[in-house]
Scaffold this motif. Structure first.
Motif, PDB file in Angstrom:
ATOM      1  N   LYS A  26       0.820  -1.214   0.000  1.00 36.54           N
ATOM      2  CA  LYS A  26       0.000   0.000   0.000  1.00 36.54           C
ATOM      3  C   LYS A  26       0.851   1.259   0.000  1.00 36.54           C
ATOM      4  CE  LYS A  26      -2.716  -1.376   3.412  1.00 36.54           C
ATOM      5  NZ  LYS A  26      -3.788  -1.356   4.422  1.00 36.54           N
ATOM      6  N   LYS A  27       1.970   1.216   0.712  1.00 42.64           N
ATOM      7  CA  LYS A  27       2.882   2.370   0.722  1.00 42.64           C
ATOM      8  C   LYS A  27       3.437   2.623  -0.676  1.00 42.64           C
ATOM      9  CE  LYS A  27       5.898   5.333   2.578  1.00 42.64           C
ATOM     10  NZ  LYS A  27       5.863   6.531   1.796  1.00 42.64           N
ATOM     11  N   TYR A  28       3.821   1.554  -1.382  1.00 43.67           N
ATOM     12  CA  TYR A  28       4.323   1.686  -2.747  1.00 43.67           C
ATOM     13  C   TYR A  28       3.243   2.290  -3.646  1.00 43.67           C
ATOM     14  CZ  TYR A  28       6.430   0.459  -7.239  1.00 43.67           C
ATOM     15  OH  TYR A  28       6.964   0.510  -8.493  1.00 43.67           O
ATOM     16  N   ILE A  29       2.019   1.788  -3.529  1.00 39.42           N
ATOM     17  CA  ILE A  29       0.912   2.297  -4.331  1.00 39.42           C
ATOM     18  C   ILE A  29       0.674   3.776  -4.027  1.00 39.42           C
ATOM     19  CG2 ILE A  29      -1.590   2.142  -4.713  1.00 39.42           C
ATOM     20  CD1 ILE A  29      -0.058  -0.077  -6.099  1.00 39.42           C
ATOM     21  N   TRP A  30       0.689   4.118  -2.758  1.00 37.32           N
ATOM     22  CA  TRP A  30       0.467   5.502  -2.340  1.00 37.32           C
ATOM     23  C   TRP A  30       1.517   6.427  -2.963  1.00 37.32           C
ATOM     24  CZ3 TRP A  30      -3.210   8.203   0.174  1.00 37.32           C
ATOM     25  CH2 TRP A  30      -2.880   9.462   0.673  1.00 37.32           C
ATOM     26  N   ASP A  31       2.762   5.983  -2.978  1.00 36.53           N
ATOM     27  CA  ASP A  31       3.850   6.808  -3.508  1.00 36.53           C
ATOM     28  C   ASP A  31       3.878   6.864  -5.029  1.00 36.53           C
ATOM     29  OD1 ASP A  31       4.672   7.295  -0.916  1.00 36.53           O
ATOM     30  OD2 ASP A  31       6.266   5.778  -0.954  1.00 36.53           O
ATOM     31  N   ASN A  32       3.323   5.864  -5.713  1.00 33.91           N
ATOM     32  CA  ASN A  32       3.481   5.761  -7.167  1.00 33.91           C
ATOM     33  C   ASN A  32       2.181   5.763  -7.955  1.00 33.91           C
ATOM     34  OD1 ASN A  32       6.479   5.290  -7.377  1.00 33.91           O
ATOM     35  ND2 ASN A  32       5.912   3.693  -5.944  1.00 33.91           N
ATOM     36  N   CYS A  33       1.091   6.129  -7.350  1.00 32.30           N
ATOM     37  CA  CYS A  33      -0.193   6.082  -8.044  1.00 32.30           C
ATOM     38  C   CYS A  33      -0.786   7.496  -8.111  1.00 32.30           C
ATOM     39  CB  CYS A  33      -1.147   5.158  -7.299  1.00 32.30           C
ATOM     40  SG  CYS A  33      -2.087   4.113  -8.388  1.00 32.30           S
ATOM     41  N   ASP A  34      -1.472   7.794  -9.206  1.00 36.45           N
ATOM     42  CA  ASP A  34      -2.118   9.104  -9.335  1.00 36.45           C
ATOM     43  C   ASP A  34      -3.603   9.053  -8.977  1.00 36.45           C
ATOM     44  OD1 ASP A  34      -3.161   7.754 -11.483  1.00 36.45           O
ATOM     45  OD2 ASP A  34      -2.392   9.130 -13.015  1.00 36.45           O
ATOM     46  N   GLY A  35      -4.077   7.930  -8.473  1.00 32.21           N
ATOM     47  CA  GLY A  35      -5.461   7.810  -8.036  1.00 32.21           C
ATOM     48  C   GLY A  35      -6.398   7.240  -9.076  1.00 32.21           C
ATOM     49  N   THR A  36      -5.903   6.936 -10.263  1.00 36.93           N
ATOM     50  CA  THR A  36      -6.772   6.349 -11.282  1.00 36.93           C
ATOM     51  C   THR A  36      -6.696   4.828 -11.215  1.00 36.93           C
ATOM     52  OG1 THR A  36      -5.054   6.318 -12.991  1.00 36.93           O
ATOM     53  CG2 THR A  36      -6.401   8.316 -12.815  1.00 36.93           C
ATOM     54  N   PHE A  37      -7.759   4.188 -11.672  1.00 40.18           N
ATOM     55  CA  PHE A  37      -7.819   2.736 -11.641  1.00 40.18           C
ATOM     56  C   PHE A  37      -6.784   2.112 -12.572  1.00 40.18           C
ATOM     57  CE2 PHE A  37      -9.783  -1.373 -12.848  1.00 40.18           C
ATOM     58  CZ  PHE A  37      -9.738  -1.962 -11.596  1.00 40.18           C
ATOM     59  N   ASN A  38      -6.558   2.720 -13.720  1.00 36.52           N
ATOM     60  CA  ASN A  38      -5.575   2.185 -14.669  1.00 36.52           C
ATOM     61  C   ASN A  38      -4.164   2.205 -14.089  1.00 36.52           C
ATOM     62  OD1 ASN A  38      -7.381   1.518 -16.687  1.00 36.52           O
ATOM     63  ND2 ASN A  38      -7.311   3.562 -17.604  1.00 36.52           N
ATOM     64  N   THR A  39      -3.821   3.279 -13.413  1.00 37.99           N
ATOM     65  CA  THR A  39      -2.498   3.340 -12.775  1.00 37.99           C
ATOM     66  C   THR A  39      -2.398   2.313 -11.662  1.00 37.99           C
ATOM     67  OG1 THR A  39      -2.477   5.704 -13.230  1.00 37.99           O
ATOM     68  CG2 THR A  39      -0.818   4.894 -11.721  1.00 37.99           C
ATOM     69  N   LEU A  40      -3.473   2.111 -10.927  1.00 34.13           N
ATOM     70  CA  LEU A  40      -3.483   1.105  -9.872  1.00 34.13           C
ATOM     71  C   LEU A  40      -3.264  -0.290 -10.459  1.00 34.13           C
ATOM     72  CD1 LEU A  40      -3.969   0.273  -6.930  1.00 34.13           C
ATOM     73  CD2 LEU A  40      -6.397   0.145  -7.473  1.00 34.13           C
ATOM     74  N   LYS A  41      -3.967  -0.608 -11.552  1.00 34.35           N
ATOM     75  CA  LYS A  41      -3.788  -1.914 -12.194  1.00 34.35           C
ATOM     76  C   LYS A  41      -2.354  -2.104 -12.681  1.00 34.35           C
ATOM     77  CE  LYS A  41      -6.941  -1.945 -15.367  1.00 34.35           C
ATOM     78  NZ  LYS A  41      -7.901  -2.314 -16.420  1.00 34.35           N
ATOM     79  N   THR A  42      -1.746  -1.052 -13.175  1.00 29.95           N
ATOM     80  CA  THR A  42      -0.365  -1.124 -13.661  1.00 29.95           C
ATOM     81  C   THR A  42       0.619  -1.282 -12.501  1.00 29.95           C
ATOM     82  OG1 THR A  42      -0.940   0.278 -15.531  1.00 29.95           O
ATOM     83  CG2 THR A  42       1.393   0.072 -15.015  1.00 29.95           C
ATOM     84  N   ASN A  43       0.395  -0.548 -11.418  1.00 27.73           N
ATOM     85  CA  ASN A  43       1.369  -0.501 -10.328  1.00 27.73           C
ATOM     86  C   ASN A  43       1.228  -1.609  -9.296  1.00 27.73           C
ATOM     87  OD1 ASN A  43       2.844   1.663 -11.244  1.00 27.73           O
ATOM     88  ND2 ASN A  43       1.578   3.176 -10.200  1.00 27.73           N
ATOM     89  N   LEU A  44       0.067  -2.257  -9.221  1.00 28.60           N
ATOM     90  CA  LEU A  44      -0.106  -3.294  -8.199  1.00 28.60           C
ATOM     91  C   LEU A  44       0.882  -4.450  -8.353  1.00 28.60           C
ATOM     92  CD1 LEU A  44      -1.560  -4.179  -5.683  1.00 28.60           C
ATOM     93  CD2 LEU A  44      -3.301  -5.233  -7.122  1.00 28.60           C
ATOM     94  N   PRO A  45       1.067  -5.019  -9.554  1.00 24.53           N
ATOM     95  CA  PRO A  45       2.083  -6.076  -9.676  1.00 24.53           C
ATOM     96  C   PRO A  45       3.496  -5.582  -9.348  1.00 24.53           C
ATOM     97  CG  PRO A  45       0.658  -6.070 -11.596  1.00 24.53           C
ATOM     98  CD  PRO A  45       0.332  -4.838 -10.801  1.00 24.53           C
ATOM     99  N   LEU A  46       3.787  -4.350  -9.719  1.00 21.62           N
ATOM    100  CA  LEU A  46       5.108  -3.785  -9.397  1.00 21.62           C
ATOM    101  C   LEU A  46       5.266  -3.606  -7.892  1.00 21.62           C
ATOM    102  CD1 LEU A  46       5.269  -1.055 -12.193  1.00 21.62           C
ATOM    103  CD2 LEU A  46       6.414  -3.284 -12.168  1.00 21.62           C
TER     104      LEU A  46
END
Length: 106
Positions: A26-46
């Motif tokens: 969640k910390k990684y997502i918080w630091d690297n996500c712009d709040g959109t679902f597409n960015t979340l889908k891209t960043n979750l595996p990372l």
């Protein structure tokens, strides 16, 4: 087949090191996500890949310290003190243990 179900006490997230894993994700997502679902889908595996196996093993060891403290009958506050005391022990050499620790094995 091949799975082990472990029932953990309620409200004791310190005994479940998967909580530490999800916190790190969640910390990684918080630091690297712009709040959109597409960015979340891209960043979750990372985010999940960013958690190193060595870190998971440290969390597992930390959880075992908690279990040991509770197993000896300590309440939450005393167990927290014991775990903190253990995790903040600094060793001067990897080849020798402190005298106090060596005495516990005698």
């Amino acid at each position: 087949a091949g799975h082990l179900c472990i029932f953990l006490p309620k409200f004791h997230c310190e005994l479940n090191f998967i909580e530490y894993f999800w916190g790190k994700v969640k910390k990684y997502i918080w630091d690297n996500c712009d709040g959109t679902f597409n960015t979340l889908k891209t960043n979750l595996p990372l985010a999940m890949q960013s958690v190193q196996l060595s870190m998971i093993r440290l969390w597992e060891n930390h959880m075992r310290c908690w279990m040991e403290a509770y197993h000896t009958g300590l309440d939450t506050k005393d167990a927290q003190f014991r775990v903190h005391q253990f995790s903040s022990t600094k060793y001067k050499s990897h080849r020798r243990a402190p005298e106090m620790l060596a005495c516990t094995f005698d």
